[in-house]
Design a protein around this motif. Structure first.
Motif, PDB file in Angstrom:
ATOM      1  N   MET A   5       0.858  -1.202   0.000  1.00 48.05           N
ATOM      2  CA  MET A   5       0.000   0.000   0.000  1.00 48.05           C
ATOM      3  C   MET A   5       0.886   1.242   0.000  1.00 48.05           C
ATOM      4  SD  MET A   5      -3.364   0.664   0.408  1.00 48.05           S
ATOM      5  CE  MET A   5      -4.335   2.158   0.518  1.00 48.05           C
ATOM      6  N   LYS A   6       0.607   2.173  -0.913  1.00 46.03           N
ATOM      7  CA  LYS A   6       1.288   3.467  -0.902  1.00 46.03           C
ATOM      8  C   LYS A   6       0.297   4.483  -0.335  1.00 46.03           C
ATOM      9  CE  LYS A   6       4.300   4.436  -4.079  1.00 46.03           C
ATOM     10  NZ  LYS A   6       4.885   4.899  -5.356  1.00 46.03           N
ATOM     11  N   SER A   7       0.784   5.327   0.554  1.00 42.00           N
ATOM     12  CA  SER A   7      -0.128   6.325   1.119  1.00 42.00           C
ATOM     13  C   SER A   7       0.670   7.538   1.566  1.00 42.00           C
ATOM     14  CB  SER A   7      -0.901   5.751   2.312  1.00 42.00           C
ATOM     15  OG  SER A   7       0.003   5.377   3.340  1.00 42.00           O
ATOM     16  N   GLY A   8      -0.001   8.689   1.600  1.00 44.41           N
ATOM     17  CA  GLY A   8       0.693   9.885   2.048  1.00 44.41           C
ATOM     18  C   GLY A   8      -0.139  11.133   1.901  1.00 44.41           C
ATOM     19  N   PHE A   9       0.469  12.248   2.333  1.00 39.12           N
ATOM     20  CA  PHE A   9      -0.217  13.530   2.414  1.00 39.12           C
ATOM     21  C   PHE A   9       0.382  14.518   1.421  1.00 39.12           C
ATOM     22  CE2 PHE A   9      -1.093  11.346   6.286  1.00 39.12           C
ATOM     23  CZ  PHE A   9      -2.357  11.768   6.682  1.00 39.12           C
ATOM     24  N   VAL A  10      -0.522  15.196   0.709  1.00 39.19           N
ATOM     25  CA  VAL A  10      -0.127  16.189  -0.298  1.00 39.19           C
ATOM     26  C   VAL A  10      -0.763  17.524   0.074  1.00 39.19           C
ATOM     27  CG1 VAL A  10      -0.250  16.832  -2.727  1.00 39.19           C
ATOM     28  CG2 VAL A  10      -0.002  14.413  -2.092  1.00 39.19           C
ATOM     29  N   ALA A  11       0.061  18.538   0.294  1.00 42.45           N
ATOM     30  CA  ALA A  11      -0.469  19.887   0.555  1.00 42.45           C
ATOM     31  C   ALA A  11      -0.736  20.581  -0.773  1.00 42.45           C
ATOM     32  CB  ALA A  11       0.527  20.701   1.370  1.00 42.45           C
ATOM     33  N   VAL A  12      -1.907  21.188  -0.891  1.00 40.16           N
ATOM     34  CA  VAL A  12      -2.271  21.916  -2.106  1.00 40.16           C
ATOM     35  C   VAL A  12      -2.131  23.397  -1.779  1.00 40.16           C
ATOM     36  CG1 VAL A  12      -4.026  22.259  -3.878  1.00 40.16           C
ATOM     37  CG2 VAL A  12      -3.847  20.051  -2.706  1.00 40.16           C
ATOM     38  N   LEU A  32       1.228  11.885  -8.636  1.00 43.36           N
ATOM     39  CA  LEU A  32       1.219  12.065  -7.180  1.00 43.36           C
ATOM     40  C   LEU A  32       1.371  10.723  -6.460  1.00 43.36           C
ATOM     41  CD1 LEU A  32      -1.656  14.677  -6.776  1.00 43.36           C
ATOM     42  CD2 LEU A  32       0.736  15.035  -6.159  1.00 43.36           C
ATOM     43  N   ILE A  33       0.599   9.729  -6.891  1.00 41.97           N
ATOM     44  CA  ILE A  33       0.647   8.417  -6.238  1.00 41.97           C
ATOM     45  C   ILE A  33       2.038   7.792  -6.372  1.00 41.97           C
ATOM     46  CG2 ILE A  33      -0.238   6.038  -6.378  1.00 41.97           C
ATOM     47  CD1 ILE A  33      -3.031   7.303  -6.946  1.00 41.97           C
ATOM     48  N   SER A  34       2.688   8.023  -7.513  1.00 44.87           N
ATOM     49  CA  SER A  34       4.028   7.445  -7.722  1.00 44.87           C
ATOM     50  C   SER A  34       5.046   8.001  -6.722  1.00 44.87           C
ATOM     51  CB  SER A  34       4.510   7.727  -9.154  1.00 44.87           C
ATOM     52  OG  SER A  34       4.917   9.084  -9.289  1.00 44.87           O
ATOM     53  N   LEU A  35       4.779   9.181  -6.178  1.00 44.74           N
ATOM     54  CA  LEU A  35       5.710   9.803  -5.224  1.00 44.74           C
ATOM     55  C   LEU A  35       5.433   9.430  -3.772  1.00 44.74           C
ATOM     56  CD1 LEU A  35       5.873  13.405  -6.747  1.00 44.74           C
ATOM     57  CD2 LEU A  35       7.696  11.704  -6.752  1.00 44.74           C
ATOM     58  N   LEU A  36       4.319   8.737  -3.513  1.00 40.74           N
ATOM     59  CA  LEU A  36       3.974   8.409  -2.132  1.00 40.74           C
ATOM     60  C   LEU A  36       4.829   7.256  -1.615  1.00 40.74           C
ATOM     61  CD1 LEU A  36       0.057   8.537  -2.232  1.00 40.74           C
ATOM     62  CD2 LEU A  36       1.647  10.364  -1.607  1.00 40.74           C
ATOM     63  N   PRO A  37       5.176   7.281  -0.331  1.00 30.81           N
ATOM     64  CA  PRO A  37       5.908   6.151   0.251  1.00 30.81           C
ATOM     65  C   PRO A  37       4.961   4.994   0.573  1.00 30.81           C
ATOM     66  CG  PRO A  37       5.454   7.793   1.935  1.00 30.81           C
ATOM     67  CD  PRO A  37       4.923   8.357   0.638  1.00 30.81           C
ATOM     68  N   GLU A  38       5.528   3.838   0.895  1.00 32.09           N
ATOM     69  CA  GLU A  38       4.696   2.754   1.407  1.00 32.09           C
ATOM     70  C   GLU A  38       4.192   3.155   2.782  1.00 32.09           C
ATOM     71  OE1 GLU A  38       6.574  -1.028   1.409  1.00 32.09           O
ATOM     72  OE2 GLU A  38       6.773  -1.092  -0.774  1.00 32.09           O
ATOM     73  N   GLY A  39       2.930   2.844   3.058  1.00 34.83           N
ATOM     74  CA  GLY A  39       2.370   3.246   4.342  1.00 34.83           C
ATOM     75  C   GLY A  39       0.991   2.658   4.558  1.00 34.83           C
ATOM     76  N   PRO A  40       0.369   2.978   5.702  1.00 34.91           N
ATOM     77  CA  PRO A  40      -0.941   2.417   6.043  1.00 34.91           C
ATOM     78  C   PRO A  40      -2.071   3.158   5.337  1.00 34.91           C
ATOM     79  CG  PRO A  40      -0.254   3.946   7.738  1.00 34.91           C
ATOM     80  CD  PRO A  40       0.868   3.895   6.745  1.00 34.91           C
ATOM     81  N   MET A  41      -3.264   2.611   5.451  1.00 36.52           N
ATOM     82  CA  MET A  41      -4.461   3.324   5.020  1.00 36.52           C
ATOM     83  C   MET A  41      -4.868   4.214   6.201  1.00 36.52           C
ATOM     84  SD  MET A  41      -8.081   1.825   3.552  1.00 36.52           S
ATOM     85  CE  MET A  41      -7.404   0.970   2.149  1.00 36.52           C
ATOM     86  N   TYR A  42      -4.780   5.533   6.011  1.00 27.87           N
ATOM     87  CA  TYR A  42      -5.043   6.461   7.115  1.00 27.87           C
ATOM     88  C   TYR A  42      -6.530   6.639   7.384  1.00 27.87           C
ATOM     89  CZ  TYR A  42      -0.115   7.755   6.776  1.00 27.87           C
ATOM     90  OH  TYR A  42       1.253   7.729   6.771  1.00 27.87           O
TER      91      TYR A  42
END
Length: 287
Positions: free
Chosen positions: A1-8, A164-174
């Motif tokens: 799973m890839k997940s992360g936060f993107v500030a707009v 954007l998704i390609s830049l996310l690290p592996e992580g949990p479903m928040y």
């Protein structure tokens, strides 16, 4: 799973909220042609089987002029100082890239995370003009990628989302898979009503306007609209109540879609002098 936060991030009125709605595929943020429409920090969530993208829609960078705008700017600063994986730096294809854009860019590029520059509002513009705006946007900093998009027409959104998704690290479903935003139902309803009021009013009224759900059950949603002066209140009510009825007519279909069934939308307008300077009221409104 890839997940992360993107500030707009971006200056006011470059189409950040429309972009967040397009990327999440759902109306999580209200939109308006009035600057400073976004007051909350809104998280829009896009989830697939193998990725979760959390988009943080921020108020536009601004010089605070009262406690409300101070709190809005604090929210921007706090988010930019938190753990982010990517920054989306949004500029408008329709306006000259100027000092405001460069000010936001300086903050964005200092964070040490990949920055994707989005040149938004490309619809109905000539290719030569878009190319020239992209060339100017490219001077803002050492970006990861540059995307021309029209958030309103959904042009270029799939490619941007994939990047954007390609830049996310592996992580949990928040957030749970079905969640589109972390805003409460009451806050979303109040925002939908404010959106219609913004659409129908002009001059000094929009900036002095806020909304709050005061009562809600299966059949009734009671929303109170606040202005700062009696004259603004009369504008919002309109002659014989015509304006407030029009706001209700415009908002009700969106409210019903959100709650999933028909409701009676009751609107009330109240003048609350200097509410933007009232810390207690700002706390209650979640601003």
């Amino acid at each position: 799973m890839k997940s992360g936060f993107v500030a707009v991030a971006g200056r006011p009125n470059v189409g950040k909220s429309t972009l967040v709605n397009a990327l999440t595929g759902s109306k999580v943020a209200i939109v308006s042609d009035k600057p400073h429409t976004t007051r909350h920090q809104i998280r829009g969530v896009y989830t697939t089987d193998d990725a979760q993208l959390v988009l943080v829609d921020l108020p536009g960078w601004q010089k605070p002029i009262d406690p409300l705008t101070e709190r809005m700017q604090e929210r921007v600063d706090e988010t930019m100082a938190s753990d982010l994986d990517v920054v989306l730096l949004v500029v408008s294809a329709r306006d000259r890239i100027g000092a405001g854009d460069r000010y936001v860019a300086r903050h964005a590029f200092k964070l040490g995370v990949p920055v994707i520059i989005v040149v938004n509002k490309t619809d109905r513009l000539k290719p030569g003009h878009i190319a020239s705006q992209m060339k100017e946007a490219a001077t803002l900093g050492d970006f990861h990628a540059l995307h021309p998009v029209s958030a309103m027409q959904n042009d270029g959104i799939d490619e941007l989302r994939s990047d954007l998704i390609s830049l996310l690290p592996e992580g949990p479903m928040y957030y749970p898979r079905e969640m589109e935003t972390d805003m409460s139902l009451e806050a979303r309803i109040a925002e939908l009503v404010r959106e219609q009021a913004l659409r129908l009013t002009k001059e000094e009224v929009p900036h002095a306007l806020t909304a709050e759900v005061v009562e809600m059950d299966e059949k009734l949603v009671h929303v109170r609209l606040y202005t700062e002066t009696e004259s603004q209140k009369q504008i919002l009510i309109g002659k014989g109540g015509t304006m407030v009825r029009e706001i209700g007519r415009g908002a009700r279909p969106f409210v019903e879609e959100l709650v999933g069934h028909p409701v009676y939308l009751q609107l009330q307008v109240k003048a609350s002098p200097k509410w933007r300077r009232n810390q207690t009221m700002l706390e209650r409104l979640g601003l």
